[in-house]
Design a protein around this motif. Structure first.
Motif, PDB file in Angstrom:
ATOM      1  N   GLU A  50     -21.571 176.398  43.738  1.00  0.00           N
ATOM      2  CA  GLU A  50     -21.738 174.949  43.893  1.00  0.00           C
ATOM      3  C   GLU A  50     -20.788 174.401  44.954  1.00  0.00           C
ATOM      4  O   GLU A  50     -21.162 173.523  45.751  1.00  0.00           O
ATOM      5  CB  GLU A  50     -21.502 174.256  42.556  1.00  0.00           C
ATOM      6  CG  GLU A  50     -22.565 174.527  41.503  1.00  0.00           C
ATOM      7  CD  GLU A  50     -22.169 173.992  40.144  1.00  0.00           C
ATOM      8  OE1 GLU A  50     -22.558 172.849  39.837  1.00  0.00           O
ATOM      9  OE2 GLU A  50     -21.468 174.711  39.399  1.00  0.00           O
ATOM     10  N   TYR A  51     -19.570 174.919  44.963  1.00  0.00           N
ATOM     11  CA  TYR A  51     -18.595 174.454  45.948  1.00  0.00           C
ATOM     12  C   TYR A  51     -19.046 174.800  47.364  1.00  0.00           C
ATOM     13  O   TYR A  51     -19.012 173.957  48.268  1.00  0.00           O
ATOM     14  CB  TYR A  51     -17.228 175.073  45.668  1.00  0.00           C
ATOM     15  CG  TYR A  51     -16.172 174.665  46.670  1.00  0.00           C
ATOM     16  CD1 TYR A  51     -15.504 173.454  46.536  1.00  0.00           C
ATOM     17  CD2 TYR A  51     -15.855 175.482  47.755  1.00  0.00           C
ATOM     18  CE1 TYR A  51     -14.536 173.060  47.457  1.00  0.00           C
ATOM     19  CE2 TYR A  51     -14.903 175.103  48.681  1.00  0.00           C
ATOM     20  CZ  TYR A  51     -14.240 173.894  48.532  1.00  0.00           C
ATOM     21  OH  TYR A  51     -13.296 173.499  49.454  1.00  0.00           O
ATOM     22  N   LYS A  81     -22.032 172.661  48.433  1.00  0.00           N
ATOM     23  CA  LYS A  81     -21.614 171.272  48.679  1.00  0.00           C
ATOM     24  C   LYS A  81     -20.928 171.153  50.042  1.00  0.00           C
ATOM     25  O   LYS A  81     -21.224 170.241  50.827  1.00  0.00           O
ATOM     26  CB  LYS A  81     -20.661 170.845  47.569  1.00  0.00           C
ATOM     27  CG  LYS A  81     -20.054 169.455  47.723  1.00  0.00           C
ATOM     28  CD  LYS A  81     -19.212 169.115  46.505  1.00  0.00           C
ATOM     29  CE  LYS A  81     -18.462 167.808  46.682  1.00  0.00           C
ATOM     30  NZ  LYS A  81     -17.371 167.917  47.678  1.00  0.00           N
TER      31      LYS A  81
END
Length: 325
Positions: free
Chosen positions: A157-158, A161
């Motif tokens: 997810e990081y 993003k």
């Protein structure tokens, strides 16, 4: 994971059982070779072969690695590299001091040539540009190791993003933008191989920095990775590993007995799916990465809440006391 007890030992030393015949289980068995427990040591493997996720196939006209592909960080601090060197499975270049000292930052080297799905050759400069972006973000993820909280739960997810923010600043044409994203997707897939996961979304961001990066240029086995586990198997007595013996659960804190050891009691009993039970003093459990939390807790004979507690406390040694919490 090891279970221990204070109950009397069997004649000739304690009885030890290893669950799992992958490289971790075989390694544990090897380390016990010179121990008093070795005469009473058994390794239970659920399948018909040893090696776990290490498997080399030769039915395609050459060696095809179905599981593990290469040694990541082949240098003196890497036990896999040391074993491979001891068994003579690596070439002169791989064993050279020069190769062992190369600092890669834990990142896989870039391919010399890359092609798009259309068959067109991709600019090495573009691949290098995306590699710099991706690996720079990977290095950033390690900075959350001691942070009080993380912006998102997982490494995947990081990365997505942060990449999304970079994409908004790209000024190239649509085809080049798509090509850049395709290259980044390839790096995602490669990082999944390095981290041993199907998706980086399954890798927690907070502890990711615990991963130790070793120096050394990644290297492969010319005759197949499975040669390593074959050598490890050959170093053990023939009857040490019991195949096709999946374990159902482990019973703790008991006073179990066995006809072969009259008068002896054992604190742990390992129950197999076929109904066989193995009373022992110590159990070493080598759990595959793919097992779910529920499966692991069930195997260890723990409630789901107790297993989660072990995970929170980062227990690597599961003792009878832990199983009571």
């Amino acid at each position: 994971m090891e279970a221990t007890g204070s109950v009397g030992k069997a004649p000739g030393g304690p009885r030890v059982l290893v669950v799992g015949g992958g490289i971790a289980g075989l390694g544990a068995a090897q380390r016990l070779c010179g121990h008093s427990a070795f005469p009473h040591l058994r390794v239970l493997e659920a399948t018909a072969r040893a090696g776990g996720r290490i498997r080399s196939e030769r039915s395609f006209g050459g060696v095809v690695e179905v599981g593990a592909h290469w040694i990541h960080g082949p240098s003196r601090g890497n036990p896999v590299f040391q074993l491979a060197a001891e068994y003579g499975l690596l070439g002169e270049k791989e064993l050279s001091e020069e190769n062992q000292l190369v600092e890669t930052g834990g990142h896989v080297g870039l391919p010399s040539v890359s092609y798009a799905s259309s068959g067109a050759r991709v600019s090495l400069q573009l691949v290098a540009e995306m590699a710099t972006l991706f690996y720079g973000l990977i290095d950033q993820t390690r900075e959350f190791l001691h942070a009080a909280e993380t912006p998102v739960p997982s490494v995947g997810e990081y990365l997505k993003k942060e990449i999304g923010q970079h994409v908004t600043g790209w000024t190239e044409d649509e085809e080049t933008r798509k090509l850049k994203l395709a290259i980044l997707n390839s790096f995602f897939n490669l990082e999944c191989c390095v981290s041993g996961t199907h998706s980086m979304d399954l890798v927690a961001l907070a502890p990711f920095g615990e991963y130790t990066v070793l120096p050394g240029l990644d290297c492969t086995f010319s005759k197949g990775y499975q040669g390593l586990t074959n050598c490890m198997m050959a170093s053990l007595p023939e009857d040490t590993v019991v195949f096709e013996k999946p374990v159902k659960t482990i019973h703790w804190n008991g006073s179990f007995q066995e006809a072969a050891f009259p008068g002896e009691t054992f604190p742990v009993s390992v129950e197999c799916e076929d109904g066989d039970r193995f009373p022992v003093h110590h159990v070493i459990v080598t759990v595959p990465l793919g097992l779910s939390t529920f499966s692991v807790g069930s195997l260890l004979g723990l409630s789901l809440s107790s297993w989660r507690l072990c995970q929170m406390k980062k227990y690597f040694c599961v003792s009878p006391k832990c199983s009571e919490e």
